[in-house]
Design a protein around this motif. Structure first.
Motif, PDB file in Angstrom:
ATOM      1  N   GLN A 166       0.818  -1.218   0.000  1.00 41.99           N
ATOM      2  CA  GLN A 166       0.000   0.000   0.000  1.00 41.99           C
ATOM      3  C   GLN A 166       0.852   1.269   0.000  1.00 41.99           C
ATOM      4  N   ASN A 167       2.164   1.118   0.061  1.00 36.26           N
ATOM      5  CA  ASN A 167       3.078   2.259   0.052  1.00 36.26           C
ATOM      6  C   ASN A 167       3.195   2.774  -1.379  1.00 36.26           C
ATOM      7  N   THR A 168       2.742   4.002  -1.603  1.00 39.84           N
ATOM      8  CA  THR A 168       2.708   4.557  -2.960  1.00 39.84           C
ATOM      9  C   THR A 168       3.939   5.399  -3.294  1.00 39.84           C
ATOM     10  N   LYS A 169       4.883   5.498  -2.367  1.00 40.28           N
ATOM     11  CA  LYS A 169       6.069   6.304  -2.642  1.00 40.28           C
ATOM     12  C   LYS A 169       6.890   5.654  -3.752  1.00 40.28           C
ATOM     13  N   PRO A 170       7.562   6.482  -4.573  1.00 39.93           N
ATOM     14  CA  PRO A 170       8.392   5.913  -5.641  1.00 39.93           C
ATOM     15  C   PRO A 170       9.520   5.054  -5.080  1.00 39.93           C
ATOM     16  N   VAL A 171       9.956   4.094  -5.879  1.00 43.74           N
ATOM     17  CA  VAL A 171      11.098   3.263  -5.498  1.00 43.74           C
ATOM     18  C   VAL A 171      11.917   2.985  -6.749  1.00 43.74           C
ATOM     19  N   ALA A 172      13.200   3.341  -6.698  1.00 41.10           N
ATOM     20  CA  ALA A 172      14.052   3.268  -7.892  1.00 41.10           C
ATOM     21  C   ALA A 172      15.150   2.241  -7.715  1.00 41.10           C
ATOM     22  N   THR A 173      14.769   0.994  -7.533  1.00 34.49           N
ATOM     23  CA  THR A 173      15.752  -0.076  -7.409  1.00 34.49           C
ATOM     24  C   THR A 173      15.327  -1.248  -8.269  1.00 34.49           C
ATOM     25  N   ALA A 174      16.180  -2.274  -8.314  1.00 41.03           N
ATOM     26  CA  ALA A 174      15.852  -3.468  -9.097  1.00 41.03           C
ATOM     27  C   ALA A 174      14.634  -4.187  -8.550  1.00 41.03           C
ATOM     28  N   SER A 175      14.235  -3.869  -7.314  1.00 36.22           N
ATOM     29  CA  SER A 175      13.080  -4.517  -6.687  1.00 36.22           C
ATOM     30  C   SER A 175      11.800  -3.694  -6.845  1.00 36.22           C
ATOM     31  N   ALA A 176      11.799  -2.747  -7.775  1.00 36.61           N
ATOM     32  CA  ALA A 176      10.669  -1.826  -7.904  1.00 36.61           C
ATOM     33  C   ALA A 176       9.345  -2.538  -8.140  1.00 36.61           C
ATOM     34  N   VAL A 177       9.382  -3.669  -8.841  1.00 40.51           N
ATOM     35  CA  VAL A 177       8.146  -4.415  -9.106  1.00 40.51           C
ATOM     36  C   VAL A 177       7.765  -5.265  -7.900  1.00 40.51           C
ATOM     37  N   GLN A 178       8.748  -5.997  -7.335  1.00 42.76           N
ATOM     38  CA  GLN A 178       8.450  -6.932  -6.239  1.00 42.76           C
ATOM     39  C   GLN A 178       7.885  -6.232  -5.005  1.00 42.76           C
ATOM     40  N   VAL A 179       8.439  -5.055  -4.660  1.00 42.25           N
ATOM     41  CA  VAL A 179       8.025  -4.423  -3.404  1.00 42.25           C
ATOM     42  C   VAL A 179       6.684  -3.709  -3.507  1.00 42.25           C
ATOM     43  N   ARG A 180       6.041  -3.784  -4.655  1.00 45.76           N
ATOM     44  CA  ARG A 180       4.655  -3.312  -4.766  1.00 45.76           C
ATOM     45  C   ARG A 180       3.688  -4.427  -4.374  1.00 45.76           C
ATOM     46  N   GLN A 181       4.242  -5.564  -3.975  1.00 41.31           N
ATOM     47  CA  GLN A 181       3.434  -6.721  -3.589  1.00 41.31           C
ATOM     48  C   GLN A 181       3.589  -6.968  -2.090  1.00 41.31           C
ATOM     49  N   PRO A 182       2.677  -7.753  -1.479  1.00 39.59           N
ATOM     50  CA  PRO A 182       2.798  -8.050  -0.042  1.00 39.59           C
ATOM     51  C   PRO A 182       4.105  -8.757   0.279  1.00 39.59           C
ATOM     52  N   ILE A 183       4.541  -8.644   1.535  1.00 38.12           N
ATOM     53  CA  ILE A 183       5.752  -9.328   1.991  1.00 38.12           C
ATOM     54  C   ILE A 183       5.590 -10.823   1.785  1.00 38.12           C
ATOM     55  N   SER A 184       6.626 -11.440   1.203  1.00 42.00           N
ATOM     56  CA  SER A 184       6.542 -12.860   0.855  1.00 42.00           C
ATOM     57  C   SER A 184       7.881 -13.535   1.124  1.00 42.00           C
ATOM     58  N   SER A 185       7.823 -14.832   1.439  1.00 41.33           N
ATOM     59  CA  SER A 185       9.039 -15.612   1.669  1.00 41.33           C
ATOM     60  C   SER A 185       9.482 -16.363   0.423  1.00 41.33           C
ATOM     61  N   SER A 186       8.922 -16.018  -0.729  1.00 39.26           N
ATOM     62  CA  SER A 186       9.203 -16.774  -1.963  1.00 39.26           C
ATOM     63  C   SER A 186      10.650 -16.644  -2.415  1.00 39.26           C
ATOM     64  N   GLY A 187      11.366 -15.636  -1.911  1.00 39.06           N
ATOM     65  CA  GLY A 187      12.753 -15.454  -2.316  1.00 39.06           C
ATOM     66  C   GLY A 187      13.731 -16.350  -1.590  1.00 39.06           C
ATOM     67  N   ILE A 188      13.271 -17.068  -0.573  1.00 35.13           N
ATOM     68  CA  ILE A 188      14.167 -17.925   0.201  1.00 35.13           C
ATOM     69  C   ILE A 188      14.535 -19.175  -0.606  1.00 35.13           C
ATOM     70  N   GLY A 189      15.818 -19.479  -0.649  1.00 29.97           N
ATOM     71  CA  GLY A 189      16.279 -20.719  -1.258  1.00 29.97           C
ATOM     72  C   GLY A 189      16.343 -20.733  -2.769  1.00 29.97           C
ATOM     73  N   GLN A 190      16.282 -19.562  -3.396  1.00 24.92           N
ATOM     74  CA  GLN A 190      16.312 -19.546  -4.864  1.00 24.92           C
ATOM     75  C   GLN A 190      17.653 -20.020  -5.420  1.00 24.92           C
ATOM     76  N   TRP A 191      18.705 -19.984  -4.624  1.00 25.97           N
ATOM     77  CA  TRP A 191      20.024 -20.418  -5.080  1.00 25.97           C
ATOM     78  C   TRP A 191      20.016 -21.882  -5.537  1.00 25.97           C
ATOM     79  N   GLN A 192      19.071 -22.668  -4.994  1.00 23.41           N
ATOM     80  CA  GLN A 192      19.069 -24.102  -5.294  1.00 23.41           C
ATOM     81  C   GLN A 192      18.843 -24.387  -6.782  1.00 23.41           C
TER      82      GLN A 192
END
Length: 528
Positions: free
Chosen positions: A482-508
């Motif tokens: 719900q945070n509408t402030k701009p964000v200028a990083t590589a995560s600009a798309v992901q952080v427009r979504q709810p907090i998620s644990s889907s990023g854990i263990g992607q190295w596998q």
């Protein structure tokens, strides 16, 4: 020709402009400096000399020349807009903001002026204002692919993904071989077996020889192959392009090893130094290795009603370089650290506060989220004893793979480690030791956030984080989508979504390629 410009001055200016267009900088320089001896109040000559200084990345000289032009012709829109950009480049952000505000009220804006103002607003992390300038530039001239690209990138930062997608496509329509636009389009996601650009990117990669261009397209192609679950193919494409760029740079990890060694020695000797600095508890620095959740933490904190978001600010490093008299383009270097002990901490802290004031927006706190400020963290806490520094730690293999998969800028050596998995593992090892040292020696101001704990149990971890920052609980901090402030990083798309644990263990997904990195981590006892 201006009212105060003679026919001879006009002839000199036209000749110098033509020489610059032809790349004859020395000819233009001699012509303009000779003209200034005869016409000391020749504003146009000062302006064109500033263009020469810019082309050679001498931004202090650029500012000097532009100030000369601006003094002689204070209402000249072109001088004001170029001076605003130059002031940003030397770290005078507040003055640049004042100049842009003045330019807004002047007449005579062209497509070029609107675009340049947008670029400068972007550098000031004022993305909504930047987007408006790019739109005005396009209204004046809708044939410049670069302006569409600038608009698209800014709309992405502001969360307008459909608008960004459309503007990137417009840029590609105008310039089919616009490689950065192709790569940026991929970053918006939405890739599927039915909707992807794999064939187009493969064709572009086959036609591209330049190492930077190949790396740009390879990253985009790799991301699209990942979206199609083609993990080995994605890695292979990326590895080939990274090896080519690494060979071009001749990067040697000994450079970063020396930097970490000197930083460790300086910060470990904290107790032997007299505390100085400027007391101001406004700044909250979010640091760590890139791609470890720094943007997530910034979105959590900036969702609070008492916190303003500054984005990724280079103000501290720029202020330091100005104080030590360095004109280096490097973010950090050996010789910078050699001068840490001689830096006037009050001046350093004061310069940072002054040059970020325009971003505060009457809030109590300002978040500065530049991940590799971790390298300056101890100096930050000595120059600003009231500041808080947050550092992210993430599973080492996820950190290494995420850094390797990220397209960084290589204008300096800051991110050169990321071109090779083994060097990235070595860098992580040095980072982890530095983080532990800072935690021990600056415990009151330094707080470590574990990414896995944060995304697995967000409410508990966010309460701890807010307490460290001196903030009361607000439900908005749990709902970053719900945070509408701009964000200028590589995560600009992901952080427009709810907090998620889907990023854990992607190295596998890349475990077949991590043998050497795992060996390095094992030798450093960094595998759990």
């Amino acid at each position: 020709m201006s009212a105060t410009e003679s026919p001879e001055q006009k002839r000199v200016e036209d000749t110098a402009r033509l020489a610059l267009l032809q790349g004859k900088h020395q000819q233009a320089y001699h012509l303009l400096t000779d003209a200034l001896k005869r016409f000391p109040r020749f504003a146009g000559a000062y302006f064109l000399l500033s263009r020469i200084a810019y082309d050679f990345s001498n931004h202090l000289k650029e500012v000097e020349m532009l100030l000369g032009a601006h003094h002689l012709d204070p209402d000249n829109l072109e001088f004001i807009v170029y001076l605003a950009r130059a002031q940003v480049l030397v770290g005078n952000s507040a003055y640049a903001h004042e100049l842009l505000a003045r330019a807004e009220h002047l007449s005579g804006h062209t497509a070029e002026m609107h675009d340049l103002m947008g670029v400068t607003y972007n550098r000031l992390c004022m993305y909504q204002q930047a987007a408006e300038c790019f739109k005005k530039s396009i209204d004046c001239n809708n044939t410049n692919a670069g302006v569409f690209f600038n608009l698209a990138s800014t709309l992405k930062f502001c969360g307008d993904f459909p608008g960004a997608r459309n503007a990137y496509e417009q840029a590609i329509t105008l310039k089919p071989d616009y490689l950065k636009a192709h790569a940026a389009l991929t970053s918006l996601g939405g890739i599927s077996s039915e909707h992807n650009h794999v064939a187009r990117l493969q064709e572009l990669l086959g036609k591209t020889a330049n190492p930077d261009d190949r790396l740009c397209i390879a990253h985009a192609l790799s991301k699209e192959l990942e979206a199609l679950n083609q993990w080995d193919e994605a890695f292979s494409v990326l590895q080939q392009a990274k090896q080519q760029k690494s060979a071009q740079l001749h990067y040697d990890f000994s450079r970063d090893h020396s930097i970490f060694k000197k930083l460790t020695a300086f910060y470990a000797a904290k107790s032997s130094r007299v505390k100085k600095g400027i007391i101001n508890n406004r700044p909250i620095f979010v640091t760590g290795m890139p791609r470890t959740g720094t943007t997530l933490v910034e979105r959590i904190i900036s969702s609070h009603s008492e916190v303003a978001s500054g984005g990724e600010l280079y103000n501290f490093s720029v202020a330091l370089k100005r104080l030590i008299g360095s004109v280096s383009s490097e973010f950090i270097a050996d010789d910078f650290i050699d001068q840490f002990a001689r830096v006037e901490l009050n001046a350093l802290g004061g310069a940072y506060i002054e040059r970020t004031e325009y971003l505060v927006d009457q809030k109590r706190f300002l978040v500065d989220k530049l991940p590799l400020n971790i390298l300056y963290a101890g100096l930050i806490m000595e120059a600003l004893p009231g500041a808080k520094v947050i550092c992210l730690e993430r599973n080492p293999l996820d950190t290494i793979v995420s850094n390797y998969r990220q397209l960084f800028s290589f204008q300096d050596s800051t991110f050169a480690y990321s071109l090779d998995l083994e060097n990235t593992a070595r860098y992580y090892s040095k980072f982890k030791k530095l983080m532990n040292l800072l935690s021990d020696h600056y415990s009151e101001n330094f707080y470590v956030v574990n990414y896995e704990a944060l995304v697995s149990n967000p409410e508990t971890e966010i309460k701890k984080l807010l307490k460290f920052c001196g903030l009361q609980w607000e439900d908005a901090c749990l709902h970053i989508e719900q945070n509408t402030k701009p964000v200028a990083t590589a995560s600009a798309v992901q952080v427009r979504q709810p907090i998620s644990s889907s990023g854990i263990g992607q190295w596998q997904r890349y475990s077949n390629h991590l043998g050497a990195a795992i060996k390095i981590l094992g030798e450093e006892n960094l595998l759990t």
